[in-house]
Design a protein around this motif. Structure first.
Motif, mmCIF file in Angstrom:
data_model
loop_
_atom_site.group_PDB
_atom_site.id
_atom_site.type_symbol
_atom_site.label_atom_id
_atom_site.label_comp_id
_atom_site.label_asym_id
_atom_site.label_seq_id
_atom_site.Cartn_x
_atom_site.Cartn_y
_atom_site.Cartn_z
ATOM 1 N N ASN A 28 10.487 3.880 5.821
ATOM 2 C CA ASN A 28 11.421 2.862 5.341
ATOM 3 C C ASN A 28 10.726 1.530 5.061
ATOM 4 N N HIS A 29 9.477 1.616 4.619
ATOM 5 C CA HIS A 29 8.734 0.408 4.257
ATOM 6 C C HIS A 29 9.205 -0.113 2.914
ATOM 7 N N ASN A 30 9.264 -1.427 2.791
ATOM 8 C CA ASN A 30 9.693 -1.991 1.513
ATOM 9 C C ASN A 30 8.524 -2.174 0.528
ATOM 10 N N TYR A 31 7.325 -2.404 1.043
ATOM 11 C CA TYR A 31 6.177 -2.605 0.168
ATOM 12 C C TYR A 31 5.388 -1.311 0.002
ATOM 13 N N GLY A 51 9.869 -3.592 -3.446
ATOM 14 C CA GLY A 51 11.147 -2.951 -3.152
ATOM 15 C C GLY A 51 11.572 -2.116 -4.335
ATOM 16 N N THR A 71 13.317 3.690 -2.327
ATOM 17 C CA THR A 71 12.438 3.081 -1.329
ATOM 18 C C THR A 71 11.275 3.996 -0.991
ATOM 19 N N SER A 93 1.657 1.829 2.190
ATOM 20 C CA SER A 93 2.950 1.161 2.352
ATOM 21 C C SER A 93 2.896 0.233 3.549
ATOM 22 N N TYR A 95 5.564 -2.967 5.798
ATOM 23 C CA TYR A 95 6.869 -3.601 5.902
ATOM 24 C C TYR A 95 6.691 -5.102 6.046
ATOM 25 N N THR A 97 9.043 -9.028 5.724
ATOM 26 C CA THR A 97 10.212 -9.817 5.332
ATOM 27 C C THR A 97 9.726 -11.064 4.626
#
Lengths: 116, 112
Positions: A28-31, A51, A71, A93, A95, A97
């Motif tokens: 569930n990593h965004n990058y 994303g 994702t 990948s 994560y 914020t």
């Protein structure tokens, strides 16, 4: 968790052929990132994504395209393969914020591509 | 142009020796510096260092950032043959880009 998976592991292409390198992560990593590593060299960033639906060019994007519809998946497309694209390709990948230091990158096992 | 330079390019030592690997960077306002170990396949994460200058340690490995000298060192004490690998340094540039810049790596070979 499988982490970051890449397919295929090896591929030989003829000049002018096209192919897609697959990359999937289950963290569930965004990058997500695509790198190439030439013999004796460090990693060069091809494209990255912060994303789903957002991608941006890295240092060496020419000859490649990417998409990020989910994702989990970040495929890399080679159009009109050239011998200069012979390399090992790594997907990664991480994560993060907004504004924060990004977490460590987790790398897939790589795809060794030869263009003849 | 932002640049990361590692030295030496390669190193051969004997088991039990201590090695120091260097990473110099010319990256304006970088956010963090990362060390990776690459054996046969994918790089694996070792340390993340920030401008706070705090030393990081894990077993026989340690690393610190020298903000004045714009460099970082990775120390490995009592080397073992399993330490043989390429050690990569990467810099995370200013906020909003996430375009990591990697050095070419130091190839370490530890002889039994």
């Amino acid at each position: 968790n499988a982490g970051v998976t890449q397919t295929p592991k090896f591929r030989i292409l003829k000049i002018g052929q096209s192919m897609t390198l697959q990359c999937t992560q289950d963290m569930n990593h965004n990058y997500m990132y695509w790198y190439r590593q030439d013999p004796g060299m460090g990693l060069k960033l091809i494209y990255y994504s912060v994303g789903a639906g957002i991608t941006d060019k890295g240092e060496v994007p020419n000859g490649y395209n990417v998409s990020r519809s989910t994702t989990e998946d970040f495929p890399l497309r080679l159009e009109l393969a050239a011998p200069s694209q012979t390399s090992v390709y790594f997907c990664a990948s991480s994560y993060s914020t907004a504004g924060a230091l990004t977490d460590t990158q987790y790398f897939g096992p790589g795809t060794r591509l030869t263009v003849l | 142009e932002d640049k990361v330079v590692q030295s030496p390019l390669s190193l051969v030592v004997h088991e039990g020796d201590t090695v120091t690997l260097n990473c110099s960077y010319e990256v304006t306002n970088f956010r963090s510096l990362l060390w990776y170990k690459q054996e046969k396949k994918a790089p694996t994460f070792l340390f993340m260092l920030t401008s706070s200058g705090i030393e990081k340690k894990s077993g026989r490995l340690s690393s610190i950032l020298d903000k004045k000298e714009l460099s970082s060192i990775l120390n490995i004490t009592a080397t073992q043959t399993g330490d043989s690998a390429i050690y990569l340094c990467a810099v995370d540039p200013p906020s909003g880009t996430y375009k990591y810049i990697f050095g070419t790596g130091t190839r370490l070979k530890v002889l039994a």
